[in-house]
Design a protein around this motif. Structure first.
Motif, PDB file in Angstrom:
ATOM      1  N   ALA A 177       0.817  -1.215   0.000  1.00 35.83           N
ATOM      2  CA  ALA A 177       0.000   0.000   0.000  1.00 35.83           C
ATOM      3  C   ALA A 177       0.850   1.264   0.000  1.00 35.83           C
ATOM      4  O   ALA A 177       0.381   2.327   0.396  1.00 35.83           O
ATOM      5  CB  ALA A 177      -0.933   0.003   1.208  1.00 35.83           C
ATOM      6  N   GLY A 178       2.092   1.148  -0.429  1.00 37.91           N
ATOM      7  CA  GLY A 178       2.951   2.311  -0.521  1.00 37.91           C
ATOM      8  C   GLY A 178       2.638   3.128  -1.758  1.00 37.91           C
ATOM      9  O   GLY A 178       1.797   2.756  -2.585  1.00 37.91           O
ATOM     10  N   ALA A 179       3.330   4.240  -1.909  1.00 40.82           N
ATOM     11  CA  ALA A 179       3.057   5.148  -3.022  1.00 40.82           C
ATOM     12  C   ALA A 179       3.344   4.515  -4.376  1.00 40.82           C
ATOM     13  O   ALA A 179       2.804   4.953  -5.393  1.00 40.82           O
ATOM     14  CB  ALA A 179       3.878   6.423  -2.861  1.00 40.82           C
ATOM     15  N   ASN A 180       4.168   3.476  -4.416  1.00 38.61           N
ATOM     16  CA  ASN A 180       4.553   2.868  -5.691  1.00 38.61           C
ATOM     17  C   ASN A 180       3.556   1.823  -6.195  1.00 38.61           C
ATOM     18  O   ASN A 180       3.681   1.343  -7.317  1.00 38.61           O
ATOM     19  CB  ASN A 180       5.935   2.217  -5.563  1.00 38.61           C
ATOM     20  CG  ASN A 180       7.024   3.243  -5.325  1.00 38.61           C
ATOM     21  OD1 ASN A 180       6.954   4.356  -5.839  1.00 38.61           O
ATOM     22  ND2 ASN A 180       8.025   2.884  -4.531  1.00 38.61           N
ATOM     23  N   ASN A 181       2.592   1.454  -5.366  1.00 34.02           N
ATOM     24  CA  ASN A 181       1.591   0.481  -5.787  1.00 34.02           C
ATOM     25  C   ASN A 181       0.441   1.209  -6.491  1.00 34.02           C
ATOM     26  O   ASN A 181      -0.293   1.957  -5.859  1.00 34.02           O
ATOM     27  CB  ASN A 181       1.051  -0.289  -4.573  1.00 34.02           C
ATOM     28  CG  ASN A 181       0.106  -1.414  -4.982  1.00 34.02           C
ATOM     29  OD1 ASN A 181      -0.429  -1.434  -6.092  1.00 34.02           O
ATOM     30  ND2 ASN A 181      -0.111  -2.349  -4.079  1.00 34.02           N
ATOM     31  N   PRO A 182       0.263   0.994  -7.792  1.00 35.78           N
ATOM     32  CA  PRO A 182      -0.764   1.755  -8.530  1.00 35.78           C
ATOM     33  C   PRO A 182      -2.192   1.407  -8.141  1.00 35.78           C
ATOM     34  O   PRO A 182      -3.126   2.139  -8.472  1.00 35.78           O
ATOM     35  CB  PRO A 182      -0.482   1.380  -9.990  1.00 35.78           C
ATOM     36  CG  PRO A 182       0.184   0.050  -9.920  1.00 35.78           C
ATOM     37  CD  PRO A 182       1.002   0.065  -8.667  1.00 35.78           C
ATOM     38  N   PHE A 183      -2.396   0.290  -7.460  1.00 33.24           N
ATOM     39  CA  PHE A 183      -3.756  -0.135  -7.117  1.00 33.24           C
ATOM     40  C   PHE A 183      -4.126   0.161  -5.661  1.00 33.24           C
ATOM     41  O   PHE A 183      -5.260  -0.082  -5.244  1.00 33.24           O
ATOM     42  CB  PHE A 183      -3.916  -1.634  -7.378  1.00 33.24           C
ATOM     43  CG  PHE A 183      -3.645  -2.032  -8.804  1.00 33.24           C
ATOM     44  CD1 PHE A 183      -4.560  -1.724  -9.806  1.00 33.24           C
ATOM     45  CD2 PHE A 183      -2.467  -2.681  -9.143  1.00 33.24           C
ATOM     46  CE1 PHE A 183      -4.320  -2.077 -11.123  1.00 33.24           C
ATOM     47  CE2 PHE A 183      -2.219  -3.035 -10.461  1.00 33.24           C
ATOM     48  CZ  PHE A 183      -3.139  -2.728 -11.456  1.00 33.24           C
ATOM     49  N   ALA A 184      -3.186   0.673  -4.879  1.00 28.07           N
ATOM     50  CA  ALA A 184      -3.418   0.846  -3.445  1.00 28.07           C
ATOM     51  C   ALA A 184      -4.567   1.802  -3.160  1.00 28.07           C
ATOM     52  O   ALA A 184      -5.404   1.556  -2.284  1.00 28.07           O
ATOM     53  CB  ALA A 184      -2.141   1.335  -2.761  1.00 28.07           C
ATOM     54  N   VAL A 185      -4.635   2.918  -3.893  1.00 29.37           N
ATOM     55  CA  VAL A 185      -5.692   3.904  -3.645  1.00 29.37           C
ATOM     56  C   VAL A 185      -7.051   3.327  -4.005  1.00 29.37           C
ATOM     57  O   VAL A 185      -8.044   3.527  -3.286  1.00 29.37           O
ATOM     58  CB  VAL A 185      -5.417   5.204  -4.426  1.00 29.37           C
ATOM     59  CG1 VAL A 185      -6.533   6.216  -4.184  1.00 29.37           C
ATOM     60  CG2 VAL A 185      -4.078   5.800  -4.021  1.00 29.37           C
ATOM     61  N   PHE A 186      -7.119   2.583  -5.130  1.00 26.39           N
ATOM     62  CA  PHE A 186      -8.375   1.935  -5.509  1.00 26.39           C
ATOM     63  C   PHE A 186      -8.875   1.006  -4.398  1.00 26.39           C
ATOM     64  O   PHE A 186     -10.046   1.016  -4.037  1.00 26.39           O
ATOM     65  CB  PHE A 186      -8.184   1.120  -6.794  1.00 26.39           C
ATOM     66  CG  PHE A 186      -8.269   1.930  -8.051  1.00 26.39           C
ATOM     67  CD1 PHE A 186      -9.500   2.251  -8.617  1.00 26.39           C
ATOM     68  CD2 PHE A 186      -7.114   2.374  -8.673  1.00 26.39           C
ATOM     69  CE1 PHE A 186      -9.578   2.995  -9.782  1.00 26.39           C
ATOM     70  CE2 PHE A 186      -7.181   3.123  -9.844  1.00 26.39           C
ATOM     71  CZ  PHE A 186      -8.421   3.433 -10.400  1.00 26.39           C
ATOM     72  N   VAL A 187      -7.971   0.198  -3.885  1.00 25.80           N
ATOM     73  CA  VAL A 187      -8.337  -0.756  -2.833  1.00 25.80           C
ATOM     74  C   VAL A 187      -8.797  -0.021  -1.577  1.00 25.80           C
ATOM     75  O   VAL A 187      -9.788  -0.395  -0.941  1.00 25.80           O
ATOM     76  CB  VAL A 187      -7.148  -1.690  -2.518  1.00 25.80           C
ATOM     77  CG1 VAL A 187      -7.468  -2.573  -1.317  1.00 25.80           C
ATOM     78  CG2 VAL A 187      -6.818  -2.551  -3.732  1.00 25.80           C
ATOM     79  N   ALA A 188      -8.089   1.057  -1.207  1.00 32.12           N
ATOM     80  CA  ALA A 188      -8.432   1.820  -0.004  1.00 32.12           C
ATOM     81  C   ALA A 188      -9.832   2.413  -0.119  1.00 32.12           C
ATOM     82  O   ALA A 188     -10.620   2.362   0.836  1.00 32.12           O
ATOM     83  CB  ALA A 188      -7.402   2.920   0.229  1.00 32.12           C
ATOM     84  N   VAL A 189     -10.159   2.977  -1.284  1.00 34.84           N
ATOM     85  CA  VAL A 189     -11.483   3.570  -1.482  1.00 34.84           C
ATOM     86  C   VAL A 189     -12.558   2.487  -1.493  1.00 34.84           C
ATOM     87  O   VAL A 189     -13.636   2.652  -0.899  1.00 34.84           O
ATOM     88  CB  VAL A 189     -11.522   4.393  -2.785  1.00 34.84           C
ATOM     89  CG1 VAL A 189     -12.946   4.859  -3.099  1.00 34.84           C
ATOM     90  CG2 VAL A 189     -10.590   5.595  -2.673  1.00 34.84           C
ATOM     91  N   ALA A 190     -12.270   1.355  -2.142  1.00 36.73           N
ATOM     92  CA  ALA A 190     -13.239   0.258  -2.193  1.00 36.73           C
ATOM     93  C   ALA A 190     -13.527  -0.294  -0.802  1.00 36.73           C
ATOM     94  O   ALA A 190     -14.662  -0.672  -0.486  1.00 36.73           O
ATOM     95  CB  ALA A 190     -12.716  -0.862  -3.099  1.00 36.73           C
ATOM     96  N   ILE A 191     -12.516  -0.318   0.053  1.00 37.44           N
ATOM     97  CA  ILE A 191     -12.708  -0.778   1.434  1.00 37.44           C
ATOM     98  C   ILE A 191     -13.459   0.263   2.252  1.00 37.44           C
ATOM     99  O   ILE A 191     -14.305  -0.074   3.085  1.00 37.44           O
ATOM    100  CB  ILE A 191     -11.345  -1.096   2.089  1.00 37.44           C
ATOM    101  CG1 ILE A 191     -10.698  -2.309   1.415  1.00 37.44           C
ATOM    102  CG2 ILE A 191     -11.509  -1.359   3.593  1.00 37.44           C
ATOM    103  CD1 ILE A 191      -9.284  -2.579   1.888  1.00 37.44           C
TER     104      ILE A 191
END
Length: 322
Positions: A231-245
């Protein structure tokens, strides 16, 4: 400022409960007691002060102020987003506020700028973020939330989606008598602030304790930086996952912030953490269910999509900047 609270937490855990110093359980418990003391003291002061300030901006006055800006829609969006910070709002008030704004002839897009800013840029959350993360992060939260509210309202206004508001909203007669409510005295404002602070703490204390409890478990058993890979800044999907959760969760910002604090410590990028918090406060399922009473599915879907894209953009932007 809160050194005494840390000493008290250490005394309780290592002195009274005799937990081994340096153990994971000890670290988790001291975090729990320290953050519980600190956050509830901050909440006590912050809620009282903010409630007193916003007593000068009841929903009736907010509606009256915005109705004066009908001739300048862009200025109306800005005023609506700014008023959303300091005026009372909860999910249960979304429908009557929406109806009142429509009755007053306030443009639909301006109304949405307010409805987005009010829960998203929570004044209690703003003060807590300042206390826990500093001025920079608090300002990022404030500015990004206001921009999302203003831009989303402008887009919805340009789409001219008035036909997707439930018909009965336009059929309700305007009621201007609400503007004639007498101004409370200073003594009444202070008494109301005290009562509101007490009642609000009764409602939110469990969410706050749960948030601190989850953070305490992470503090004790999740090493610093452990989530950076996922979930660091380099993971392009981290923000999507955070919002979905965040969207299905039902909590308030005060309950989410202790968790946000630990997520960042564990390696979750700040933009991702802010996006998670914004999705919980601005796009929670209970609020969407309530808004469905006045919005047809098409407009509700557009609202969710635009605000969701704004939150995603904010998360990625601040991951890049920070």
């Amino acid at each position: 400022m809160f050194d005494w609270a840390q000493k008290l937490a250490d005394w309780l855990v290592y002195g009274v409960f005799a937990v081994q110093a340096g153990s994971k359980l000890g670290d988790a418990l001291t975090f729990f007691f320290y953050d519980t003391i600190k956050i509830f003291l901050l909440l006590l002061v912050i809620i009282f002060v903010i409630t007193y300030v916003r007593s000068f901006f009841p929903p009736e006055k907010t509606r009256e102020i915005l109705s004066r800006k009908k001739g300048n829609t862009f200025l109306g969006h800005i005023f609506a987003a700014l008023l959303g910070i300091v005026t009372p709002f909860c999910s249960c008030s979304a429908v009557p506020l929406f109806i009142g704004f429509v009755e007053a002839g306030i443009p639909l897009g301006v109304t949405f700028s307010y409805l987005i800013a009010a829960p998203m840029v929570n004044e209690v959350a703003l003060a807590l973020l300042y206390g826990m993360f500093g001025l920079k992060i608090a300002l990022i939260y404030l500015v990004s939330g206001e921009i999302i509210a203003i831009v989303s309202g402008i887009i919805i206004g340009r789409l001219r989606m008035e036909k997707y508001v439930e018909g009965y909203v336009y059929e309700m007669g305007s009621n201007n008598a609400a503007f004639d409510i007498p101004e409370p005295t200073t003594k009444e404002r202070l008494a109301d602030s005290q009562a509101f602070t007490r009642d609000l703490l009764k409602k939110i204390w469990l969410y706050v304790v749960i948030g601190i409890g989850i953070g305490a478990v992470m503090h004790g058993w999740v090493p610093a930086g452990a989530l950076a890979k996922y979930a660091g800044a380099n993971n392009p999907f981290a923000v999507f996952v955070a919002v979905a959760i965040g969207i299905p969760l039902y909590s308030n910002a005060a309950g989410v912030i202790p968790l946000v604090s630990e997520l960042t410590r564990a390696g979750v990028a700040m933009g991702t953490s802010l996006a998670f918090m914004m999705s919980v406060t601005a796009l929670s399922i209970p609020e969407m269910i309530i808004l469905r009473q006045v919005l047809k599915p098409t407009l509700l879907a557009v609202f969710i999509s635009i605000v969701g894209c704004g939150i995603l953009f904010t998360g990625y932007l601040f991951n890049y900047l920070l």
